[in-house]
Design an enzyme around this catalytic site. Structure first.
Site, PDB file in Angstrom:
ATOM      1  N   TYR A  30      10.108 -30.918 -23.280  1.00  0.00           N
ATOM      2  CA  TYR A  30      10.668 -32.223 -23.633  1.00  0.00           C
ATOM      3  C   TYR A  30      11.484 -32.084 -24.922  1.00  0.00           C
ATOM      4  O   TYR A  30      11.347 -32.855 -25.864  1.00  0.00           O
ATOM      5  CB  TYR A  30       9.538 -33.246 -23.792  1.00  0.00           C
ATOM      6  CG  TYR A  30       9.990 -34.676 -23.586  1.00  0.00           C
ATOM      7  CD1 TYR A  30      10.363 -35.124 -22.330  1.00  0.00           C
ATOM      8  CD2 TYR A  30      10.047 -35.570 -24.660  1.00  0.00           C
ATOM      9  CE1 TYR A  30      10.792 -36.426 -22.140  1.00  0.00           C
ATOM     10  CE2 TYR A  30      10.466 -36.886 -24.477  1.00  0.00           C
ATOM     11  CZ  TYR A  30      10.843 -37.297 -23.213  1.00  0.00           C
ATOM     12  OH  TYR A  30      11.263 -38.605 -23.017  1.00  0.00           O
ATOM     13  N   GLY A  31      12.341 -31.075 -24.937  1.00  0.00           N
ATOM     14  CA  GLY A  31      13.210 -30.864 -26.098  1.00  0.00           C
ATOM     15  C   GLY A  31      14.579 -31.434 -25.831  1.00  0.00           C
ATOM     16  O   GLY A  31      14.716 -32.499 -25.220  1.00  0.00           O
ATOM     17  N   SER A  32      15.590 -30.703 -26.271  1.00  0.00           N
ATOM     18  CA  SER A  32      16.975 -31.171 -26.158  1.00  0.00           C
ATOM     19  C   SER A  32      17.320 -31.542 -24.712  1.00  0.00           C
ATOM     20  O   SER A  32      17.627 -32.697 -24.421  1.00  0.00           O
ATOM     21  CB  SER A  32      17.910 -30.076 -26.680  1.00  0.00           C
ATOM     22  OG  SER A  32      19.253 -30.451 -26.539  1.00  0.00           O
ATOM     23  N   SER A  58       5.267 -32.674 -28.264  1.00  0.00           N
ATOM     24  CA  SER A  58       6.223 -33.516 -27.533  1.00  0.00           C
ATOM     25  C   SER A  58       5.533 -34.533 -26.624  1.00  0.00           C
ATOM     26  O   SER A  58       6.173 -35.457 -26.112  1.00  0.00           O
ATOM     27  CB  SER A  58       7.139 -32.655 -26.667  1.00  0.00           C
ATOM     28  OG  SER A  58       7.752 -31.642 -27.408  1.00  0.00           O
ATOM     29  N   ASP A  88      14.364 -20.610 -23.603  1.00  0.00           N
ATOM     30  CA  ASP A  88      14.522 -19.440 -22.734  1.00  0.00           C
ATOM     31  C   ASP A  88      13.482 -18.359 -23.021  1.00  0.00           C
ATOM     32  O   ASP A  88      12.987 -17.708 -22.101  1.00  0.00           O
ATOM     33  CB  ASP A  88      15.937 -18.881 -22.893  1.00  0.00           C
ATOM     34  CG  ASP A  88      16.973 -19.884 -22.410  1.00  0.00           C
ATOM     35  OD1 ASP A  88      16.927 -20.248 -21.217  1.00  0.00           O
ATOM     36  OD2 ASP A  88      17.798 -20.326 -23.219  1.00  0.00           O
ATOM     37  N   THR A  89      13.146 -18.180 -24.302  1.00  0.00           N
ATOM     38  CA  THR A  89      12.192 -17.127 -24.657  1.00  0.00           C
ATOM     39  C   THR A  89      10.773 -17.461 -24.210  1.00  0.00           C
ATOM     40  O   THR A  89       9.931 -16.575 -24.110  1.00  0.00           O
ATOM     41  CB  THR A  89      12.184 -16.900 -26.187  1.00  0.00           C
ATOM     42  OG1 THR A  89      12.047 -18.167 -26.826  1.00  0.00           O
ATOM     43  CG2 THR A  89      13.468 -16.241 -26.644  1.00  0.00           C
ATOM     44  N   VAL A  90      10.498 -18.738 -23.959  1.00  0.00           N
ATOM     45  CA  VAL A  90       9.156 -19.179 -23.572  1.00  0.00           C
ATOM     46  C   VAL A  90       9.017 -19.262 -22.036  1.00  0.00           C
ATOM     47  O   VAL A  90       7.915 -19.243 -21.495  1.00  0.00           O
ATOM     48  CB  VAL A  90       8.885 -20.572 -24.214  1.00  0.00           C
ATOM     49  CG1 VAL A  90       7.590 -21.172 -23.736  1.00  0.00           C
ATOM     50  CG2 VAL A  90       8.894 -20.479 -25.738  1.00  0.00           C
ATOM     51  N   GLN A  91      10.146 -19.326 -21.347  1.00  0.00           N
ATOM     52  CA  GLN A  91      10.125 -19.555 -19.897  1.00  0.00           C
ATOM     53  C   GLN A  91       9.294 -18.549 -19.096  1.00  0.00           C
ATOM     54  O   GLN A  91       8.556 -18.956 -18.190  1.00  0.00           O
ATOM     55  CB  GLN A  91      11.555 -19.620 -19.357  1.00  0.00           C
ATOM     56  CG  GLN A  91      12.256 -20.911 -19.767  1.00  0.00           C
ATOM     57  CD  GLN A  91      13.666 -21.025 -19.227  1.00  0.00           C
ATOM     58  OE1 GLN A  91      14.067 -20.249 -18.367  1.00  0.00           O
ATOM     59  NE2 GLN A  91      14.420 -21.994 -19.719  1.00  0.00           N
ATOM     60  N   HIS A 112      20.055 -22.713 -17.590  1.00  0.00           N
ATOM     61  CA  HIS A 112      20.712 -21.514 -18.121  1.00  0.00           C
ATOM     62  C   HIS A 112      20.160 -20.330 -17.327  1.00  0.00           C
ATOM     63  O   HIS A 112      18.981 -20.314 -16.966  1.00  0.00           O
ATOM     64  CB  HIS A 112      20.405 -21.384 -19.621  1.00  0.00           C
ATOM     65  CG  HIS A 112      20.984 -20.162 -20.274  1.00  0.00           C
ATOM     66  ND1 HIS A 112      22.241 -19.666 -19.971  1.00  0.00           N
ATOM     67  CD2 HIS A 112      20.484 -19.336 -21.225  1.00  0.00           C
ATOM     68  CE1 HIS A 112      22.478 -18.591 -20.718  1.00  0.00           C
ATOM     69  NE2 HIS A 112      21.421 -18.371 -21.473  1.00  0.00           N
TER      70      HIS A 112
HETATM   71  P1  NAD Z   1      14.404 -27.010 -26.838  1.00  0.00           P
HETATM   72  O1  NAD Z   1      14.101 -25.906 -27.752  1.00  0.00           O
HETATM   73  O2  NAD Z   1      15.169 -28.158 -27.337  1.00  0.00           O
HETATM   74  O3  NAD Z   1      13.117 -27.676 -26.200  1.00  0.00           O
HETATM   75  C1  NAD Z   1      11.995 -26.984 -25.960  1.00  0.00           C
HETATM   76  C2  NAD Z   1      10.851 -27.871 -25.543  1.00  0.00           C
HETATM   77  O4  NAD Z   1       9.989 -27.019 -24.798  1.00  0.00           O
HETATM   78  C3  NAD Z   1      10.041 -28.383 -26.702  1.00  0.00           C
HETATM   79  O5  NAD Z   1      10.418 -29.666 -27.096  1.00  0.00           O
HETATM   80  C4  NAD Z   1       8.663 -28.373 -26.120  1.00  0.00           C
HETATM   81  O6  NAD Z   1       8.476 -29.528 -25.346  1.00  0.00           O
HETATM   82  C5  NAD Z   1       8.672 -27.192 -25.187  1.00  0.00           C
HETATM   83  N1  NAD Z   1       8.145 -25.948 -25.813  1.00  0.00           N
HETATM   84  C6  NAD Z   1       8.559 -25.381 -26.963  1.00  0.00           C
HETATM   85  N2  NAD Z   1       7.851 -24.274 -27.228  1.00  0.00           N
HETATM   86  C7  NAD Z   1       6.975 -24.152 -26.233  1.00  0.00           C
HETATM   87  C8  NAD Z   1       5.959 -23.226 -25.939  1.00  0.00           C
HETATM   88  N3  NAD Z   1       5.704 -22.184 -26.751  1.00  0.00           N
HETATM   89  N4  NAD Z   1       5.255 -23.406 -24.791  1.00  0.00           N
HETATM   90  C9  NAD Z   1       5.506 -24.438 -23.972  1.00  0.00           C
HETATM   91  N5  NAD Z   1       6.454 -25.360 -24.217  1.00  0.00           N
HETATM   92  C10 NAD Z   1       7.158 -25.222 -25.315  1.00  0.00           C
HETATM   93  O7  NAD Z   1      15.087 -26.340 -25.535  1.00  0.00           O
HETATM   94  P2  NAD Z   1      16.525 -26.687 -24.939  1.00  0.00           P
HETATM   95  O8  NAD Z   1      17.576 -26.352 -25.955  1.00  0.00           O
HETATM   96  O9  NAD Z   1      16.482 -28.034 -24.320  1.00  0.00           O
HETATM   97  O10 NAD Z   1      16.624 -25.568 -23.810  1.00  0.00           O
HETATM   98  C11 NAD Z   1      16.037 -25.729 -22.532  1.00  0.00           C
HETATM   99  C12 NAD Z   1      16.905 -25.009 -21.524  1.00  0.00           C
HETATM  100  O11 NAD Z   1      18.177 -25.643 -21.459  1.00  0.00           O
HETATM  101  C13 NAD Z   1      17.204 -23.555 -21.903  1.00  0.00           C
HETATM  102  O12 NAD Z   1      17.253 -22.792 -20.715  1.00  0.00           O
HETATM  103  C14 NAD Z   1      18.575 -23.629 -22.524  1.00  0.00           C
HETATM  104  O13 NAD Z   1      19.305 -22.412 -22.448  1.00  0.00           O
HETATM  105  C15 NAD Z   1      19.209 -24.702 -21.664  1.00  0.00           C
HETATM  106  N6  NAD Z   1      20.361 -25.392 -22.247  1.00  0.00           N
HETATM  107  C16 NAD Z   1      20.295 -25.915 -23.491  1.00  0.00           C
HETATM  108  C17 NAD Z   1      21.376 -26.609 -24.005  1.00  0.00           C
HETATM  109  C18 NAD Z   1      21.327 -27.236 -25.386  1.00  0.00           C
HETATM  110  O14 NAD Z   1      22.348 -27.697 -25.833  1.00  0.00           O
HETATM  111  N7  NAD Z   1      20.207 -27.299 -26.067  1.00  0.00           N
HETATM  112  C19 NAD Z   1      22.538 -26.788 -23.215  1.00  0.00           C
HETATM  113  C20 NAD Z   1      22.558 -26.288 -21.932  1.00  0.00           C
HETATM  114  C21 NAD Z   1      21.460 -25.592 -21.453  1.00  0.00           C
END
Ligand code: NAD
Ligand code: MG
Length: 348
Positions: A30-32, A58, A88-91, A112
């Site tokens: 539930y991030g970005s 979150s 991505d590193t956590v996936q 991604h």
């Molecule tokens: P983020 O870092 O904003 O969000 C991560 C969320 O994942 C956290 O809020 C939490 O809910 C959860 N999380 C964090 N650490 C964790 C852990 N150790 N274990 C379990 N859950 C955990 O991530 P994001 O930037 O939204 O990226 C998500 C995907 O979207 C990625 O594959 C990224 O490449 C892709 N993406 C991101 C963007 C961008 O602008 N941020 C744009 C396009 C695609």
């Protein structure tokens, strides 16, 4: 080169929402991106469950936004589509938690391609694997949707066992608002490699190095750090905004002839054949997996170099000078806004 646009662009009319309307989507993270996809899907009437660890900070936000929250495994068990939106590193670790919950015909979806393309996640053969990658940060994906606008996105299909993978992905793109702006089709490989190259060579790496080197050149030659900051960093936005709006041409048209002539003659002196060769080397590292292996190893080692580099960047003189100047400017901006308001009131 032809004027034909070789890539097809998909809009709302190309999407058929019946491919997602009666399905359940598990949004993991539930991030970005996660908060935006989850809320947009829910507002579009799709059944959404957010998957977060019991101790995730979150959880509160997702619940307050009115969403159903469960653990990643519980969410995946309930879902037809699992949207992988943790970092991505956590996936890979989260995938291990949910792998057992994927049923034949389910969809594993990404924003991604890194983990699929570099084999960090090996999905079962009986599920669809797709990507909908909005080309903007999550808060804009959400804000645009709420404003009735869209966010451009990419679509890719890696595995298509259902024979409906693309239709379903388009329906998902529709539900988060991407087809309002336009969606283009790519592959996991192309999305991953161009994304990594772009952020390393041009966007995040190239631009910051260009700014820092320009700043240092001026300061080392005895010019004031404030002037160097304005010239090399602050004005970058004005130039980029013009290019974003109307391409290089609109930028060249808007600057003075002196700036245009100087830029046209000196640009290639700065970013020269060496820089081009270096770009090709960086691209090679992306293509042959060297960069991916380096980044994965860096994470496994607890991010020692990353931490150091981050700190060094924070300590750069340009950050201190910029922080001070931006405070002054925010203050100046607030004052001019107040003045405007006062004027309007006076006219009323
Ligand atoms: P983020 O870092 O904003 O969000 C991560 C969320 O994942 C956290 O809020 C939490 O809910 C959860 N999380 C964090 N650490 C964790 C852990 N150790 N274990 C379990 N859950 C955990 O991530 P994001 O930037 O939204 O990226 C998500 C995907 O979207 C990625 O594959 C990224 O490449 C892709 N993406 C991101 C963007 C961008 O602008 N941020 C744009 C396009 C695609
Ligand atoms: Mg990126």
């Amino acid at each position: 080169m032809t004027d034909e646009f070789t890539t097809e662009v998909y809009y709302d009319d190309d999407a058929n929402r019946t491919y997602i309307d009666d399905k359940t989507v598990a949004v993991l993270g539930y991030g970005s991106q996660g908060h935006a996809h989850a809320q947009n899907l829910a507002d579009s009437g799709v059944d959404v469950v957010v998957g977060l660890r019991e101790d995730s900070s979150s959880r509160k936000a997702a619940a307050e936004d009115g969403l159903d929250v469960a653990t990643p495994a519980e969410a995946a068990a309930r879902a037809d589509i699992v949207s992988m939106l943790v970092p991505d590193t956590v996936q890979p670790a989260v995938f291990e938690e949910i792998e057992g919950e994927l049923e034949p015909g389910n969809t594993l979806q990404f924003a991604h391609g890194f983990n699929i393309h570099y084999n960090q996640i090996e999905p079962p053969e009986n599920v669809d694997v797709t990507m909908i990658a909005p080309k903007s940060p999550g808060h804009l994906v959400r804000r645009n949707y709420e404003n009735g606008e869209g966010t451009p996105g990419l679509l890719a299909v890696y595995q298509n066992v259902s024979d409906e993978a693309k239709e379903e992905a388009l329906a998902y793109a529709h539900a988060i608002g991407c087809t309002r702006a336009g969606v283009i089709e790519t592959s996991f490989r192309e999305e991953t490699e161009t994304d990594l190259f772009g952020e390393q060579a041009v966007l995040c790496g190239g631009v910051t190095s260009l700014i820092k080197q320009g700043y240092e050149t001026l300061v080392d030659a005895g010019y004031s750090p404030e002037m160097a900051y304005f010239e090399c960093l602050n004005e970058m936005k004005l130039i980029v905004d013009l290019m974003y709006e109307g391409g290089l041409g609109e930028m060249w048209d808007s600057v003075s002839d002196t700036a245009e002539y100087g830029g046209l003659t000196k640009g290639d002196v700065i970013v020269d054949d060496h820089a081009r060769e270096n770009m090709e080397r960086v691209l090679e590292g992306v293509q042959n997996g060297t960069f991916a292996r380096e980044w994965i190893a860096e994470n496994q080692a607890g991010r020692p170099s990353y931490t150091q580099l981050r700190q060094a960047e924070k300590n750069h003189d340009i950050e201190r000078v910029g922080g001070r100047l931006r405070e002054l400017f925010a203050w100046a901006q607030e004052e001019s806004e107040t003045e405007e308001k006062t004027e309007v009131t006076a006219d009323d």
